[in-house]
Design a protein around this motif. Structure first.
Motif, PDB file in Angstrom:
ATOM      1  N   LYS A 147      33.772  47.700  43.650  1.00 33.70           N
ATOM      2  CA  LYS A 147      34.182  46.476  44.358  1.00 33.70           C
ATOM      3  C   LYS A 147      33.040  45.898  45.173  1.00 33.70           C
ATOM      4  O   LYS A 147      33.080  44.730  45.577  1.00 33.70           O
ATOM      5  N   VAL A 186      36.836  42.281  42.019  1.00 36.13           N
ATOM      6  CA  VAL A 186      37.851  43.146  41.439  1.00 36.13           C
ATOM      7  C   VAL A 186      38.305  42.622  40.085  1.00 36.13           C
ATOM      8  O   VAL A 186      38.055  41.468  39.725  1.00 36.13           O
ATOM      9  N   GLU A 215      43.790  43.120  46.173  1.00 30.21           N
ATOM     10  CA  GLU A 215      42.445  43.626  46.403  1.00 30.21           C
ATOM     11  C   GLU A 215      41.717  42.903  47.539  1.00 30.21           C
ATOM     12  O   GLU A 215      40.526  43.105  47.745  1.00 30.21           O
TER      13      GLU A 215
END
Length: 286
Positions: free
Chosen positions: A185, A190, A196
């Motif tokens: 990440k 993502v 996320e």
């Protein structure tokens, strides 16, 4: 190097692992969430029982370092500490809460007094905030600010404060290693569409590693960002249905630990400042 109350036998070189335990260890938070119980890890190789942090700690202990295991609650690392000692290694457990500046300062004061100045620091703290939310609450607009604060503390403010504690002595000695254990990440956002938003502070961790490289390399301090691009083998993850069907997808923490030790032992004429580790069945993230 160390105080009168030193726990470090023969003043060995000191390796500190911030985040030495795993949320996926047998009694970890994520293991309990995913499986509804503590799992039995007695049949697993000892190197994988505490994830990456535990494997790194064991590796440096095996190489003769005095290892400091930091964790928010000392009992989380008691089994790991006992395993290291049974293997002939030397270690101590220090409580450290990355959300508290006072806790960080007190932890490193104790480390300097009882073990000595760190020669290598591995920042392995992670977080999985928000993963227990229902899918309809994964959008940023639904996330509590408190969850973001935790993510920010662990991925950005925490490493800044830890660096302030250990880099001065490394700079004065003209030697030392400061390594970040990061994930994909930090490279490309993502793959999932929702859930996320709390992970973009990982990019700041990577940027901090780049900044510290520019500032401290000339002082003999090796800084590196290690991108672990996959799911790490541990008691909780290897029982997940997808990974039980495709065990080749999980990453061996013992081999990840070897990569960290390799970085620490590199000749300074050819230091690596970013390393990405990806299982062979997975397309690397960029």
């Amino acid at each position: 190097m160390s105080g009168n109350n030193s726990l470090n036998p023969d003043d060995k070189q000191v390796a500190v692992v911030v985040g030495a335990t795993s949320k996926w260890q047998s009694d970890g938070r994520n293991t309990k969430l995913a499986h509804g119980k503590v799992v039995d890890d007695s049949d697993l190789p000892i190197g994988v029982r505490w994830g990456v942090g535990g494997a790194i700690a064991q590796k440096f202990a095996q190489e003769g370092y005095f290892v400091v295991l930091t964790t928010r609650v000392a009992t989380n690392a008691s089994a790991l500490a006992e395993a290291i000692r049974q293997q002939g290694g030397a270690c101590m457990v220090v409580e450290l809460d990355l959300i508290s500046e006072q806790s960080i300062s007190a932890a490193f004061a104790r480390i300097r007094s009882e073990a000595g100045d760190p020669h290598v620091l591995v920042y392995n703290a992670g977080y999985l905030e928000g993963r227990d939310l229902p899918p309809e609450k994964e959008l940023l607009e639904h996330l509590p600010v408190e969850m973001f604060d935790t993510a920010q503390h662990i991925a950005s403010r925490g490493p800044f404060l830890v660096a302030k504690e250990v880099l001065p002595s490394m700079r004065k000695k003209g030697a030392g290693s400061f390594f970040f254990s990061n994930n994909s990440k930090s490279l490309r956002g993502v793959k999932r569409k929702t859930g996320e938003s709390l992970y973009y502070p990982r990019v700041m961790m990577r940027t901090l590693a780049q900044v510290l490289t520019e500032e401290y390399s000339e002082h003999g301090v090796h800084v590196a960002n290690v991108v672990i691009d996959g799911t790490i083998d541990s008691p909780g993850t290897r029982m997940l249905p997808k990974l039980r069907q495709q065990p080749e997808l999980v990453m061996n923490p013992v081999k990840i630990a070897e990569a960290f030790y390799y970085l620490h032992t590199q000749d300074r004429s050819c230091w690596t400042h970013e390393l990405q580790l990806t299982p062979f069945l997975v397309k690397p993230s960029h």
